[in-house]
Design a protein around this motif. Structure first.
Motif, PDB file in Angstrom:
ATOM      1  N   UNK A 111       0.828  -1.211   0.000  1.00 13.49           N
ATOM      2  CA  UNK A 111       0.000   0.000   0.000  1.00 13.49           C
ATOM      3  C   UNK A 111       0.863   1.262   0.000  1.00 13.49           C
TER       4      UNK A 111
ATOM      5  N   UNK B   2       0.807   4.015  -2.915  1.00  7.97           N
ATOM      6  CA  UNK B   2       0.578   5.430  -2.641  1.00  7.97           C
ATOM      7  C   UNK B   2       1.661   6.274  -3.312  1.00  7.97           C
TER       8      UNK B   2
ATOM      9  N   UNK C  12       3.341   5.547  -5.916  1.00  7.40           N
ATOM     10  CA  UNK C  12       3.097   5.571  -7.359  1.00  7.40           C
ATOM     11  C   UNK C  12       1.937   6.489  -7.712  1.00  7.40           C
TER      12      UNK C  12
ATOM     13  N   UNK D 133       1.131   9.173  -6.479  1.00  9.67           N
ATOM     14  CA  UNK D 133       1.486  10.591  -6.492  1.00  9.67           C
ATOM     15  C   UNK D 133       2.485  10.914  -7.601  1.00  9.67           C
TER      16      UNK D 133
ATOM     17  N   UNK E  74      -8.889   2.518  -9.466  1.00 16.35           N
ATOM     18  CA  UNK E  74      -7.475   2.442  -9.827  1.00 16.35           C
ATOM     19  C   UNK E  74      -7.261   2.510 -11.341  1.00 16.35           C
TER      20      UNK E  74
ATOM     21  N   UNK F  87      -3.372   2.959 -11.862  1.00 18.95           N
ATOM     22  CA  UNK F  87      -2.601   2.087 -10.985  1.00 18.95           C
ATOM     23  C   UNK F  87      -2.895   0.654 -11.398  1.00 18.95           C
TER      24      UNK F  87
ATOM     25  N   UNK G  88      -5.294  13.049  -7.311  1.00 18.14           N
ATOM     26  CA  UNK G  88      -4.544  12.438  -6.222  1.00 18.14           C
ATOM     27  C   UNK G  88      -5.455  11.480  -5.489  1.00 18.14           C
ATOM     28  N   UNK G  89      -4.860  10.725  -4.598  1.00 16.80           N
ATOM     29  CA  UNK G  89      -5.598   9.574  -4.076  1.00 16.80           C
ATOM     30  C   UNK G  89      -5.480   9.466  -2.561  1.00 16.80           C
TER      31      UNK G  89
ATOM     32  N   UNK H 119      -6.198   6.565   0.521  1.00 15.25           N
ATOM     33  CA  UNK H 119      -6.291   5.105   0.571  1.00 15.25           C
ATOM     34  C   UNK H 119      -6.965   4.606   1.841  1.00 15.25           C
TER      35      UNK H 119
ATOM     36  N   UNK I 135      -6.071   2.058   3.702  1.00 14.99           N
ATOM     37  CA  UNK I 135      -5.086   1.791   4.746  1.00 14.99           C
ATOM     38  C   UNK I 135      -4.087   2.933   4.849  1.00 14.99           C
TER      39      UNK I 135
ATOM     40  N   UNK J 125      -1.739   4.375   3.580  1.00  9.39           N
ATOM     41  CA  UNK J 125      -0.590   4.396   2.660  1.00  9.39           C
ATOM     42  C   UNK J 125       0.414   5.487   2.974  1.00  9.39           C
ATOM     43  N   UNK J 126       0.561   5.812   4.260  1.00  4.09           N
ATOM     44  CA  UNK J 126       1.549   6.843   4.621  1.00  4.09           C
ATOM     45  C   UNK J 126       2.947   6.221   4.648  1.00  4.09           C
ATOM     46  N   UNK J 127       3.948   7.070   4.451  1.00  6.09           N
ATOM     47  CA  UNK J 127       5.318   6.583   4.475  1.00  6.09           C
ATOM     48  C   UNK J 127       5.785   6.560   5.932  1.00  6.09           C
ATOM     49  N   UNK J 128       6.000   5.358   6.474  1.00  3.42           N
ATOM     50  CA  UNK J 128       6.242   5.257   7.918  1.00  3.42           C
ATOM     51  C   UNK J 128       7.565   5.884   8.356  1.00  3.42           C
ATOM     52  N   UNK J 129       8.495   6.039   7.420  1.00  2.00           N
ATOM     53  CA  UNK J 129       9.806   6.560   7.813  1.00  2.00           C
ATOM     54  C   UNK J 129       9.875   8.082   7.692  1.00  2.00           C
ATOM     55  N   UNK J 130       8.756   8.693   7.367  1.00  2.00           N
ATOM     56  CA  UNK J 130       8.756  10.144   7.198  1.00  2.00           C
ATOM     57  C   UNK J 130       7.805  10.796   8.178  1.00  2.00           C
TER      58      UNK J 130
ATOM     59  N   UNK K 267       3.039   6.528  12.855  1.00  2.68           N
ATOM     60  CA  UNK K 267       2.664   5.500  13.836  1.00  2.68           C
ATOM     61  C   UNK K 267       2.261   6.106  15.177  1.00  2.68           C
TER      62      UNK K 267
ATOM     63  N   UNK L 194      -2.309  15.195   2.350  1.00  9.12           N
ATOM     64  CA  UNK L 194      -1.330  14.851   1.322  1.00  9.12           C
ATOM     65  C   UNK L 194      -1.980  14.909  -0.059  1.00  9.12           C
ATOM     66  N   UNK L 195      -3.218  14.404  -0.131  1.00  9.59           N
ATOM     67  CA  UNK L 195      -3.894  14.399  -1.431  1.00  9.59           C
ATOM     68  C   UNK L 195      -4.239  15.817  -1.884  1.00  9.59           C
TER      69      UNK L 195
END
Lengths: 281, 407
Positions: free
Chosen positions: A184, A188, A190, A192, B71, B76, B108-109, B111, B113, B115-120, B162, B176-177
């Motif tokens: 997921x 996401x 992709x 963007x 999608x 996608x 833009x989309x 999600x 779940x 779909x966030x970037x956990x390391x950011x 998190x 973000x979208x």
């Protein structure tokens, strides 16, 4: 009657001999050149480590240990290295360290792009996986011989053999790490409009990093294990002490050499483990 | 005006989709195609037109193809056949570069779940779309901060996903979208992973946001209540095909087939249906100057014990009971206006049935439905409120309720 019939003998051993002979004959100069290219940085590194005062090396390693973990690891690291020094094996230890660093560096440089490529292509993964299995399960002595034949004896074939033995876990875990990045999150990124390169650098590699680091940790440990074996083809270092201890039936000498390897192994392992944990996640 | 035109969109999953497509076009069913070729049909011949500035809800059960459909809009998922038109451009003809530009700037989309970037950090997540476009750090962080403020997450910019609750994570997803200022927002079950209370709150906020931003929103859900609350129009998808497209009221009061009817059975109708759909044409009506005798005659004809009184312009006056009319007739009174009971409950045609339930429960009289000028346009017997809520099938024994809306 239990014997396998004589007439169905596959002369694979002879073919391999011929192959290696052919390689040495036809491509000897190429391997010599590669050997030289590898040898130069190797010698430089070893010189550097031996030129540096012992306390500077200890200080530097302890500092790294303190950075990635804390004062306990730093103290333990310093104590371990001083112990090796008191055993009179400082020079050997530095030679071993050189081989481990060189072998690991080479492995990482090759492993990460290979692992990335594998993660992107199922076909490539299917092709490379058995090769990695072969590299890991083949007894390491077996490729020590052709390595020693192709390259001039000494450090270069030792590094090559170390590389072959130690590279698989780094490749495997780079592949695994990238494949394990949640679908997921990739979707996401992709959605963007990320380019494949942006996806790799901004999303996949950072998220795979802990796994890749675990692979590199294994690679370092395997490289250290291989260095002992590599001393048989004149690589030098602590392995030579162990080898001599066995050859001359000097139990003490072998034990001291072996113990030093164990200390180095623990230090390297704890520092690289600390690196994995220190990474914010 | 349609912004997005989807025409004959088909998606077949498997190694040789064209072969399966040919079979489908020969009239084979999805099951037959599956048995013959092992290909599964995700979408078949879907055509939709999505208007500018509307919230277009696509709803269906899991496996109905709704996620595949959304999608396909930003590719996608690569459709097997069909066309998707956006401002004179068939999106399926875009090359890699054009597709990236579409995803970066136009669509833009959000999600399910997140779909966030956990390391950011939260801020870096919101700014991601702009980062991909190579907008300088300072500018993109400024813009991201503004959107974080809009979704109510000011002060959380340095947190990691998190550390946030589900609802807050989805706010990040929405920020973000929106941060790339797209024309179209694709929302794939954005609130399904949230607990019901938060979900309701997020729906309200989305509606509030939409009233300011006027984006075109394609919203996926499997929850009919959510679809009815948010959608300007709803498309119902079943087994990869569109079963019905319509406004919430159309879907509820005129389900296209049993599948849709089944779907709508458990819905909370009171939040969607209005007085208009439950009211009847007022028949027991007397004009005030007619006097008590006229009122009694109407009651007799209709076999009722009360009638509504209107003035010469059909404006509502009140209600006269049979007892009051008889007493007035005996006394020789003629002014119905004086006899009329004024405490009759009234409602506008757009009043939600939800709001009429307590009214119906507490009043002795039917509810009078008045238009903006105070004219009597319909009557809702108390029991009809409850009947309408129970669903269309039970309500059909009432005389054609919808025709009264035209009056």
């Amino acid at each position: 009657m239990g014997e396998f019939p004589q007439f169905v003998r596959l002369p694979l051993a002879r073919w391999v001999d011929q192959g290696v002979e052919w390689l040495t004959r036809e491509y000897g100069p190429l391997f010599d050149w590669m050997g030289q290219v590898l040898l130069v940085p190797l010698v430089q590194l070893e010189r550097l480590l031996l030129w540096l005062p012992w306390w500077a090396v200890i200080l530097a390693v302890a500092l790294v240990a303190w950075k990635v973990s804390g004062w306990k690891l730093a103290a333990g690291t310093a104590a371990g290295l001083i112990f090796i020094g008191t055993l009179g094996l400082w020079e050997h230890a530095m030679k071993t360290l050189t081989l481990v660093i060189a072998g690991t560096a080479l492995a990482v440089v090759v492993a990460i792009p290979t692992g990335i490529a594998m993660a992107r292509s199922d076909l490539l993964e299917r092709v490379i996986r058995p090769v990695l299995d072969l590299m890991q399960t083949m007894p390491s002595f077996v490729y020590l011989v052709p390595a020693a034949m192709l390259f001039p004896l000494g450090k270069v074939p030792a590094v090559m053999a170390t590389f072959i033995y130690a590279v698989p876990p780094a490749i495997r875990l780079t592949n695994l790490g990238i494949r394990q990045v949640p679908a997921d999150v990739v979707e996401a990124a992709r959605a963007f409009g990320s380019t494949p390169g942006q996806l790799l650098v901004k999303v996949q590699l950072p998220l795979a990093l802990p796994t890749i680091m675990a692979g590199i940790n294994q690679t370092v440990m395997m490289a250290l294990a291989m260095v002992v074996v590599a001393s048989m083809i004149g690589a030098g270092g602590l392995g030579t002490e162990v080898l001599n201890g066995i050859a001359r039936l000097e139990a003490g000498r072998g034990f001291v050499g072996g113990l030093s390897i164990v200390i180095l192994a623990i230090i390297i392992d704890r520092i690289s483990q600390g690196l994995i944990r220190a990474h914010p996640r | 005006m349609a912004l997005i035109e989807v025409r004959g969109l088909t998606k077949i999953f498997g190694p040789q989709p064209q072969r399966a497509l040919a079979l489908l076009e020969q009239g084979l069913s999805k099951e037959e195609v599956m048995a013959k070729t092992g290909h599964s049909v995700g979408l078949y011949n879907v055509s939709l037109s999505i208007g500018e500035g509307e919230i277009f809800v696509i709803m269906g059960l899991s496996g109905s193809g709704k996620s595949t459909l959304i999608r396909c809009l930003n590719r996608l998922v690569e459709p097997t056949a069909g066309e998707i038109w956006l401002r004179g451009q068939n999106l399926l003809e875009l090359d890699e570069r054009g597709l990236r530009a579409l995803r970066q700037r136009t669509m833009s989309m959000v999600f399910q779940r997140f779909g966030l970037l956990p390391h950011r950090t939260v801020l870096e997540n919101v700014a991601y779309g702009l980062e991909v476009q190579k907008v300088p750090r300072r500018e993109r962080e400024e813009r991201a901060l503004r959107w974080l403020e809009v979704v109510g997450l000011k002060g959380w910019e340095k947190a990691y996903p998190r550390q946030l609750s589900g609802g807050m994570q989805q706010r990040v997803g929405i920020a973000r979208a929106l941060c790339t200022d797209p024309e179209i927002l694709l929302m794939d079950e954005p609130f399904s992973a949230l607990d019901p209370l938060i979900r309701r709150e997020m729906q309200d906020e989305l509606l509030a946001l939409q009233s300011r931003l006027n984006k075109t929103i394609v919203f996926i859900t499997h929850d009919l209540d959510e679809a009815l609350r948010l959608g300007n129009r709803i498309a119902i998808l079943r087994d990869g095909q569109v079963v019905q497209v319509g406004t919430p009221e159309e879907i509820l009061s005129n389900p296209a087939d049993d599948y849709v009817a089944e779907f709508t059975r458990d819905v909370n109708r009171s939040r969607v249906l209005t007085a208009r759909s439950a009211m009847y044409k007022p028949r027991a009506v007397v004009v005030e100057r007619g006097g008590p005798w006229a009122a009694l005659r109407v009651m007799e004809e209709q076999a009722l014990s009360s009638v509504f009184v209107v003035d010469g312009e059909q404006r509502f006056v009140g209600l006269v009971t049979v007892e009051a009319a008889v007493a007035a007739a005996q006394k020789g009174l003629t002014d119905l206006r004086e006899l009329a009971i004024r405490e009759v409950p009234t409602a506008a045609p757009d009043t939600y049935l939800e709001d009429l339930i307590p009214v119906a429960a507490h009043s002795k009289w039917p509810i009078a439905v008045l238009d903006g000028a105070g004219r009597l346009v319909g009557v809702i017997p108390r029991v009809a409120v409850l009947r309408a809520l129970a669903g269309r099938r039970e309500a059909v024994d009432f005389p054609n309720p919808r025709s009264s809306a035209a009056m």
